[in-house]
Design a protein around this motif. Structure first.
Motif, PDB file in Angstrom:
ATOM      1  N   ASN A  67      31.563  45.985  24.188  1.00  0.00           N
ATOM      2  CA  ASN A  67      31.862  44.723  23.513  1.00  0.00           C
ATOM      3  C   ASN A  67      32.633  44.987  22.218  1.00  0.00           C
ATOM      4  OD1 ASN A  67      31.880  42.037  22.931  1.00  0.00           O
ATOM      5  ND2 ASN A  67      29.741  41.956  22.252  1.00  0.00           N
ATOM      6  N   THR A  96      25.072  47.600  24.669  1.00  0.00           N
ATOM      7  CA  THR A  96      23.863  46.767  24.686  1.00  0.00           C
ATOM      8  C   THR A  96      23.653  46.160  26.063  1.00  0.00           C
ATOM      9  OG1 THR A  96      24.503  46.149  22.464  1.00  0.00           O
ATOM     10  CG2 THR A  96      22.674  44.949  23.421  1.00  0.00           C
ATOM     11  N   VAL A 119      16.362  49.026  22.042  1.00  0.00           N
ATOM     12  CA  VAL A 119      16.062  48.373  20.774  1.00  0.00           C
ATOM     13  C   VAL A 119      15.175  49.270  19.914  1.00  0.00           C
ATOM     14  CG1 VAL A 119      14.833  46.439  19.746  1.00  0.00           C
ATOM     15  CG2 VAL A 119      16.364  46.061  21.676  1.00  0.00           C
TER      16      VAL A 119
ATOM     17  N   TYR B 228      23.070  33.707  29.043  1.00  0.00           N
ATOM     18  CA  TYR B 228      23.480  35.071  29.317  1.00  0.00           C
ATOM     19  C   TYR B 228      24.142  35.711  28.091  1.00  0.00           C
ATOM     20  CZ  TYR B 228      25.720  38.829  31.937  1.00  0.00           C
ATOM     21  OH  TYR B 228      26.127  40.033  32.402  1.00  0.00           O
ATOM     22  N   HIS B 232      22.714  38.661  25.315  1.00  0.00           N
ATOM     23  CA  HIS B 232      23.386  39.908  24.981  1.00  0.00           C
ATOM     24  C   HIS B 232      23.690  40.016  23.496  1.00  0.00           C
ATOM     25  CE1 HIS B 232      24.123  40.442  29.302  1.00  0.00           C
ATOM     26  NE2 HIS B 232      24.010  41.695  28.952  1.00  0.00           N
ATOM     27  N   ASP B 233      24.257  38.937  22.955  1.00  0.00           N
ATOM     28  CA  ASP B 233      24.688  38.998  21.564  1.00  0.00           C
ATOM     29  C   ASP B 233      23.517  39.030  20.600  1.00  0.00           C
ATOM     30  OD1 ASP B 233      27.120  39.013  22.626  1.00  0.00           O
ATOM     31  OD2 ASP B 233      27.705  36.984  22.067  1.00  0.00           O
ATOM     32  N   GLN B 235      20.812  40.623  21.062  1.00  0.00           N
ATOM     33  CA  GLN B 235      20.190  41.949  21.082  1.00  0.00           C
ATOM     34  C   GLN B 235      20.736  42.857  19.975  1.00  0.00           C
ATOM     35  OE1 GLN B 235      18.287  43.561  23.888  1.00  0.00           O
ATOM     36  NE2 GLN B 235      18.925  42.441  25.696  1.00  0.00           N
ATOM     37  N   GLN B 275      12.750  40.952  21.353  1.00  0.00           N
ATOM     38  CA  GLN B 275      13.574  41.617  22.351  1.00  0.00           C
ATOM     39  C   GLN B 275      13.052  41.356  23.757  1.00  0.00           C
ATOM     40  OE1 GLN B 275      13.331  45.016  24.030  1.00  0.00           O
ATOM     41  NE2 GLN B 275      15.428  44.716  24.751  1.00  0.00           N
ATOM     42  N   LEU B 282      17.098  36.544  29.843  1.00  0.00           N
ATOM     43  CA  LEU B 282      18.124  37.107  30.722  1.00  0.00           C
ATOM     44  C   LEU B 282      17.695  37.019  32.176  1.00  0.00           C
ATOM     45  CD1 LEU B 282      19.608  40.385  29.222  1.00  0.00           C
ATOM     46  CD2 LEU B 282      20.841  38.620  30.451  1.00  0.00           C
ATOM     47  N   ARG B 286      19.311  34.844  35.106  1.00  0.00           N
ATOM     48  CA  ARG B 286      19.760  35.497  36.350  1.00  0.00           C
ATOM     49  C   ARG B 286      19.215  34.783  37.579  1.00  0.00           C
ATOM     50  NH1 ARG B 286      18.815  41.452  34.489  1.00  0.00           N
ATOM     51  NH2 ARG B 286      20.670  41.687  33.195  1.00  0.00           N
ATOM     52  N   ARG B 289      21.668  32.341  38.236  1.00  0.00           N
ATOM     53  CA  ARG B 289      23.004  32.893  38.484  1.00  0.00           C
ATOM     54  C   ARG B 289      23.100  33.678  39.781  1.00  0.00           C
ATOM     55  NH1 ARG B 289      26.587  34.513  34.479  1.00  0.00           N
ATOM     56  NH2 ARG B 289      26.448  36.628  35.232  1.00  0.00           N
TER      57      ARG B 289
END
Lengths: 147, 445
Positions: A67, A96, A119, B228, B232-233, B235, B275, B282, B286, B289
């Motif tokens: 990313n 990540t 993490v 989604y 990710h972002d 984390q 986390q 997620l 899924r 998705r």
């Protein structure tokens, strides 16, 4: 690492936009006493500029985040693997994302390994240790003198 | 609103399209006079709209009168003719309808016809003398009166009344009968207009439904993408918090007092929990998705897989799992595994020191498989029967029963993707039975 077994320090190019991550990797390398030269590129364009600059040392290993701003990691990976002078360099994706599609696309673009950044610091250290012991100690690289 | 799968939306769209075509066919048929009635599906079931009901009497009048009565488009296409006109031109009625009015008028009278069929808002009623041309070549002197019947559709219709002037004795009655006939035609046009507006309402409702379906699909897709990307972002910064706090602890443990070390522990614990929630989110995204194909799935094998995955907690708790012989069903293999695993791990987890007993049974009705998973655990207060299926809703303190509180909302999602429902029967301290259904109508892909 036992200094009597010290192998030739290798040069690692770390492509990572997050300064926190860069520092963390540096700190863990320091704590783990990993001996190497670490070059850092903040994004894909900078990474390719370094790789294609004849005055710079060609790295032995590339650690690539996916990313990235400006040029995404997968694009950078594709360009490295399409460049005859660079394609032999092992690229370890360190990201990540644990998304199946990212993993698949990375290997399809000839990534040597795909690692997710845990993490928890201890797990992260464990990943760096394994990375170190395999890519920095076990793996044999072509000699710098051979063209 | 419950998310719909793309397949469901496509089916609905197909259905709407078919209904729209049907409505348009009916509209066409009514215009051409082929049918007299329209069946419209409404809230209270199907309703029959009929022209007969509205203008039966006018029709009889028009059919039986001794004037020719026609309805044409402004181009002169005959949409309706009574028997009298067909007889005047000695042509079968079915050949008259659909033909051009100009076919039945001699060349010398064509100019007059043109004027009579002009679309002009200032003058809706006109009349003139014309000569009809019958199919056997006979010439019939006639009086033609036209009247624009205002229709709200794309074009105007004309009501025409033709009087055979060769029958001079009819001249006297001309004015009266013409007026009557025109009124009849106008009334008939009015009821047609009412029908058109019913059809238009239906069309509009269908358009709305179609737009809604598209909106829903779009927002589902956006929601999935949002979950989604967010997962990710989110984390990244979390990793920074967790990693650097731990690094702080590692490097400075000796230099910090107990409070500082406690605080660090709390920060790290919070980051780790967050986390886990992001990871759960997620997984949740899924489940919506996952577009893997529908396959035959042996539920007995699924239970064996679950037992293997839960091996550690089964051993630690001494859980006994009993399952009836289960069917092979059609579904999404990965999702079904997740479903059974979530439900069974809840049965093992929510216990008060007793050895967990988990019993899985299945029944079948005409449309669905009905699974039940019964345990001897702590049970659930009925007031929380709905809450437990909502994302991140927990009924217990995290130190009593760890977890993110997403498991059953994932289950609900999975069950709904299989055309089923999920519910629970329980009372506190007396075990829980969780039921879920899976459609038996799913087809392998």
């Amino acid at each position: 690492m036992d200094s009597s077994l010290q192998v030739q320090p290798i040069t690692i190019l770390l492509v990572e936009d997050n300064p926190g991550d860069v520092r963390l990797i540096k700190e863990v390398f320091k704590d783990e006493k990993v001996m190497n030269t670490l070059i850092v590129a903040k994004d894909g364009i900078e990474a390719l500029a370094i790789l294609k600059d004849p005055s710079k040392v060609i790295p032995d290993l590339i650690l690539l985040d996916l990313n990235l701003p400006r040029k995404k990691g997968l694009v950078v990976l594709g360009e490295i693997k399409n460049d005859p002078s660079l394609k032999r360099i092992p690229v370890v994706v360190l990201t990540t994302s644990s998304a199946e599609e990212d993993i698949l696309k990375s290997y399809n673009s000839y990534a040597s390994a795909y690692l997710t950044k845990p993490v928890e610091l201890d797990e992260f250290i464990a990943v760096i240790q394994k990375l170190e012991s395999f890519w920095l100690s076990v793996v044999k690289y072509p000699s710098k003198d051979t063209p | 609103m419950k998310p719909k799968t793309q397949e469901q939306l496509l089916l609905e769209l197909e259905d709407l399209r078919a209904r729209l075509d049907e409505a348009e066919d009916t509209l066409r048929a009514i215009r051409s006079g082929e049918v007299d009635a329209l069946v419209v599906s409404g809230v209270g079931g199907e309703q029959v709209y009929t022209l007969k009901g509205a203008d039966h009497s006018y029709r009889v009048l028009i059919e039986d009168m001794n004037e020719g009565a026609l309805m044409t488009t402004s181009d002169g296409v005959i949409l309706y003719s009574n028997r009298c006109f067909a007889e005047m031109i000695k042509t079968p009625l079915e050949r008259v309808v659909g033909s051009m009015i100009s076919t039945w008028i001699v060349p010398d009278s064509q100019d007059i016809l043109q004027v009579l069929l002009l679309q002009d808002d200032t003058e809706t009623r006109r009349h003139g003398q014309i000569t009809l041309l019958a199919s056997d070549g006979a010439l019939v002197p006639g009086h033609l009166s036209t009247n624009i019947l205002q229709m709200e559709e794309t074009r105007d219709l004309f009501g025409l009344v033709v009087t055979d002037l060769s029958q001079s004795q009819r001249n006297m009655a001309l004015a009266v009968s013409e007026k009557l006939a025109q009124q009849s035609l106008a009334a008939s046009s009015q009821s047609r207009r009412a029908l058109l507006s019913v059809i238009e309402d239906q069309k509009r409702a269908e358009d709305e439904l179609r737009n809604l379906a598209a909106d829903l699909k779009r927002s589902n897709t956006e929601l999935e993408q949002f979950a989604y990307v967010a997962s990710h972002d989110l984390q990244e910064p979390l990793r920074m918090i967790s990693s650097y706090t731990t690094l702080l602890e590692k490097r400075y443990k000796d230099k910090l007092d107990q409070d500082a070390n406690d605080f660090i522990g709390i920060v790290v614990d919070g980051a780790n929990r967050m986390q886990k929630m992001i990871n759960a989110l997620l997984v949740y995204s899924r489940t919506t998705r996952d577009h893997s194909p529908l396959q035959r799935v042996d539920c007995n094998a699924v239970i064996e897989d679950v037992k293997r995955n839960l091996q550690l907690s089964i051993q630690e708790s001494g859980a006994i799992i009993q399952a009836d012989p289960l069917p092979t069903i059609v579904g999404y293999p990965v999702l079904l595994l997740g479903l059974f695993q979530n439900v069974m791990s809840n049965s093992i987890k929510f216990q008060q020191g007793t050895k967990p007993l988990v019993a899985i049974t299945v029944q079948k009705n005409n449309t669905h498989w009905i699974f039940s998973v019964k345990d001897n655990g702590i049970g659930i207060d009925p007031q929380y029967f709905d809450t437990i299926f909502i994302i991140f809703q927990r009924l217990h303190p995290i130190d009593e029963f760890p977890g993110t509180g997403i498991g059953l909302s994932i289950c609900k999602n999975i069950v709904e993707r299989h055309g089923g429902t999920i519910w629970v029967e329980s009372e506190p301290h007396n075990g829980t039975t969780l039921y879920f259904t899976i459609s038996s109508q799913l087809k392998e892909q």
